[in-house]
Design an enzyme around this catalytic site. Structure first.
Site, short mmCIF file in Angstrom:
data_model
loop_
_atom_site.label_atom_id
_atom_site.label_comp_id
_atom_site.label_asym_id
_atom_site.label_seq_id
_atom_site.Cartn_x
_atom_site.Cartn_y
_atom_site.Cartn_z
N ASN A 15 -36.84 -37.70 -60.85
CA ASN A 15 -35.59 -36.97 -60.64
C ASN A 15 -34.61 -37.13 -61.80
O ASN A 15 -33.53 -36.57 -61.77
CB ASN A 15 -34.92 -37.42 -59.33
CG ASN A 15 -34.18 -38.73 -59.47
OD1 ASN A 15 -34.66 -39.66 -60.12
ND2 ASN A 15 -33.00 -38.82 -58.87
N GLY B 70 -26.52 -38.59 -46.02
CA GLY B 70 -27.07 -38.48 -47.36
C GLY B 70 -26.10 -38.89 -48.46
O GLY B 70 -26.48 -38.89 -49.64
N LYS C 163 -39.57 -32.00 -58.75
CA LYS C 163 -39.67 -33.44 -59.00
C LYS C 163 -41.08 -33.91 -59.35
O LYS C 163 -41.23 -34.92 -60.04
CB LYS C 163 -39.15 -34.22 -57.78
CG LYS C 163 -37.65 -34.09 -57.56
CD LYS C 163 -37.20 -34.94 -56.40
CE LYS C 163 -35.70 -34.83 -56.20
NZ LYS C 163 -35.21 -35.70 -55.12
N GLY D 185 -42.68 -34.86 -49.75
CA GLY D 185 -42.54 -34.24 -51.06
C GLY D 185 -41.98 -35.22 -52.07
O GLY D 185 -42.12 -36.44 -51.92
N GLY D 186 -41.28 -34.70 -53.09
CA GLY D 186 -40.75 -35.56 -54.14
C GLY D 186 -39.78 -36.60 -53.61
O GLY D 186 -39.87 -37.79 -53.95
N GLN E 126 -28.04 -42.70 -56.53
CA GLN E 126 -28.98 -42.16 -57.52
C GLN E 126 -28.23 -41.68 -58.75
O GLN E 126 -28.71 -41.79 -59.87
CB GLN E 126 -29.85 -41.05 -56.91
CG GLN E 126 -29.15 -39.77 -56.50
CD GLN E 126 -28.85 -38.82 -57.65
OE1 GLN E 126 -29.50 -38.87 -58.69
NE2 GLN E 126 -27.86 -37.96 -57.48
N ASP F 106 -33.91 -41.90 -57.21
CA ASP F 106 -33.85 -41.73 -55.75
C ASP F 106 -34.33 -43.00 -55.06
O ASP F 106 -33.81 -43.39 -54.01
CB ASP F 106 -34.75 -40.57 -55.30
CG ASP F 106 -34.17 -39.20 -55.63
OD1 ASP F 106 -32.94 -39.11 -55.80
OD2 ASP F 106 -34.95 -38.24 -55.71
N SER G 284 -24.07 -28.43 -55.43
CA SER G 284 -24.28 -29.83 -55.79
C SER G 284 -22.98 -30.50 -56.23
O SER G 284 -22.18 -29.92 -56.95
CB SER G 284 -25.31 -29.93 -56.92
OG SER G 284 -25.41 -31.26 -57.36
#
Length: 288
Positions: A104, A253, A83, A145-146, A260, A119, A29
């Protein structure tokens, strides 16, 4: 219990913050560096920890939250696969988090836990800036999903008139479509959906270094499509590479990851962040 602001470097007079990211498989990350560099640029001290349940962080999600709060963290970012599970451990949700059903960003304040979803704004801002004038008549969203939940609501707010949602878990796609509203429907036939849409958004982990591949058959792409991916490691996923080769406009991305973090930084510290500065840090890490 002391607040994060009270856990400051009082000897130096510099306000210090401790934050973290809890998730599974998050060793690569770039979020820690973005927060720490932005804090440094603003004359703050920041320690941002990776709480990776795949790489040494022990305990349940509830135990991790308890330890972070007791240690004086300002808050935690939350990523896959927590999340939605994290909501059960919070006291209050922002309107966006409540609507989306995913969190998140968790802020610890005055003995209470506040859940946010950055997000939602992060993707919206990325799409507005990175794919201006994209045709939003019909969009295929892959993944419910989240992250997919945040993107589904963001796309509806951006004006998508027909949102098709696909997920290997049919009931999850149906639930998200119901939550988003009349513009959304759950779909199972990706070929039919791809032929009917203007844009395709990947909100699944497919394409990450540890999960290579594409969320749909690349042969379904057409040059009339615009294509967005939330994966940023690698930044050019196989999906985006195939889309570019087909002649599609693409959105990586990067923007969502940066924006975010911009919103989360403000929630943690009470100070606005500089998006360009955080983007520079993100890109520098990519070069490294």
């Amino acid at each position: 219990m002391r607040s994060a602001q009270q856990d400051t470097g009082t000897d130096t007079g510099i306000m210090a913050f401790r934050m973290g990211l809890v998730g599974r498989g998050i060793r690569l990350s770039r979020t820690p560096a973005m927060h720490e560099a932005e804090a440094d640029a603003q004359g703050l001290k920041c320690r941002y920890d990776l709480l990776d349940t795949e790489a040494g962080t022990d305990g349940s999600l509830a135990e991790i939250l308890d330890r972070a709060e007791n240690a004086g963290y300002a808050g935690l970012n939350v990523t896959y696969p927590y999340k939605q599970d994290v909501i059960a451990h919070l006291h209050q949700l922002s309107d966006a988090a409540k609507r989306i059903g995913a969190v998140n960003t968790v802020v610890f304040r005055d003995g209470r836990r506040f859940g946010h979803n950055t997000d939602f704004w992060g993707f919206s801002e990325s799409l507005r800036r990175g794919l201006s004038n994209a045709n939003l008549d019909s969009v295929l969203l892959i993944g419910a999903g989240g992250a997919g939940a945040a993107l589904g609501h963001a796309l509806a707010d951006l004006g998508v008139t027909r949102l098709m949602i696909a997920d290997t878990r049919t009931e999850v796609a149906q639930a998200l479509a119901l939550g988003v509203g009349p513009v959304a429907t759950a779909v199972s036939n990706l070929a039919e959906a791809a032929s009917a849409c203007d844009g395709i958004v990947n909100a699944t982990p497919v394409g990450m270094a540890k999960l290579p591949g594409t969320p749909i058959d690349a042969k379904l792409l057409s040059e009339r499509h615009w294509v967005a991916d939330i994966v940023y490691f690698p930044l050019e996923t196989a999906f985006l590479k195939a889309a570019r080769a087909t002649g599609c406009r693409t959105l990586s991305g990067e923007g969502m990851a940066v924006f975010q973090a911009v919103r989360a930084f403000e929630l943690f510290t009470g100070r606005p962040a500089d998006p360009d500065r955080m983007r520079q840090t993100f890109r520098h890490l990519g070069e490294a």
